[in-house]
Design an enzyme around this catalytic site. Sequence first.
Site, short mmCIF file in Angstrom:
data_model
loop_
_atom_site.label_atom_id
_atom_site.label_comp_id
_atom_site.label_asym_id
_atom_site.label_seq_id
_atom_site.Cartn_x
_atom_site.Cartn_y
_atom_site.Cartn_z
N TYR A 1 15.64 -6.21 14.32
CA TYR A 1 15.41 -6.02 12.88
C TYR A 1 16.55 -6.69 12.09
O TYR A 1 16.31 -7.40 11.11
CB TYR A 1 15.34 -4.52 12.59
CG TYR A 1 15.05 -4.13 11.17
CD1 TYR A 1 13.78 -4.25 10.63
CD2 TYR A 1 16.07 -3.62 10.35
CE1 TYR A 1 13.52 -3.86 9.30
CE2 TYR A 1 15.81 -3.23 9.04
CZ TYR A 1 14.54 -3.35 8.52
OH TYR A 1 14.28 -2.97 7.23
N VAL B 1 0.52 -10.18 7.71
CA VAL B 1 1.37 -11.33 7.35
C VAL B 1 1.91 -12.05 8.58
O VAL B 1 2.41 -13.17 8.47
CB VAL B 1 2.56 -10.93 6.44
CG1 VAL B 1 2.07 -10.43 5.10
CG2 VAL B 1 3.48 -9.92 7.11
N SER C 1 0.80 -1.23 0.00
CA SER C 1 0.00 0.00 0.00
C SER C 1 0.84 1.28 0.00
O SER C 1 0.34 2.35 -0.32
CB SER C 1 -0.95 0.00 1.21
OG SER C 1 -0.20 -0.11 2.40
N ASN D 1 7.54 -8.33 0.90
CA ASN D 1 8.07 -7.00 1.16
C ASN D 1 7.66 -6.42 2.51
O ASN D 1 8.38 -5.62 3.09
CB ASN D 1 7.61 -6.07 0.02
CG ASN D 1 7.76 -4.61 0.37
OD1 ASN D 1 8.85 -4.06 0.33
ND2 ASN D 1 6.65 -3.95 0.74
#
Length: 244
Positions: free
Chosen positions: A151, A60, A10, A86
Amino acid sequence: MKTTLITGGSRGIGRACVLAFAQAGWQVAWCYRKEKEQSLALEQELKSRGLSGLGFKADVADSGQVEALFSHMEQVLGPVDALVCNAGVAYQGLLSDMTDEDWRRVMGVDLDGVFYCCRRAIPSMIRRQKGSILTISSMWGLTGGSCEAAYSAAKAGVIGLTKALAKELGPSGVRVNCIAPGVIHTQMNGNLTQEDRQILADETPLCRLGTPEEVAGAALFLSQEDASFITGQVLAVDGGIAIS
Ligand code: NDP
């Protein structure tokens, strides 16, 4: 016509991928987690360019929602030829300050989410003996980033998963590659000050930050027949910042 599913389509890099694939003649579906308005605006933007694409709401990090996403989109557009994993979230802070919940969120979206989507996409690709999976890692997955330990761990995991899957799926005609972006102008970096951006640009051999479109161009290349003999690769789209 080939079909792609792009997670986190988006906005940012995912949105640029949606536009690049649609312009190249692909049927495009994407998912987003919460910003419905941005997804609807993208559908409109495609329409205004004489193209089409469909956005679906799905987290997800939730395997049930991933299952529903694939079932729904397959009913409308058919099987996925190219999956682009992604969707991602960042977390900045000291590891010692990180809560279990923060850690699980980063791992849940950035690593579990890739696993859930790949697991769901693979059987149909194997049956058809073709397909492409593209994961989006990060330069931090290659080098490790201070104050981005979770991360970095998740994104390094994505690279390991990509390489392992490339070996597992190569005999079935399915290619699996990864892009490791450097610093790209998106909302994910919205917290950076102008000074931070300048410092990062100065650290980059090409002396600037990247654009979502520059990542999307590489994503399209790796997902298409142009890259038919390329698998298991990690392509840094980073202006040279992670050169070791
Ligand atoms: P943005 O934050 O701009 O966009 C993220 C997209 O992912 C949005 O569409 C968002 O939808 C979606 N998303 C987030 N969480 C979920 C979820 N749980 N389920 C489904 N969709 C989700 O990020 P970027 O475009 O900057 O980043 C895209 C990818 O590139 C990420 O994996 C990121 O880690 C990676 N990357 C980015 C870099 C950069 O400098 N920007 C550098 C290196 C890697 P919604 O708005 O609805 O939440």
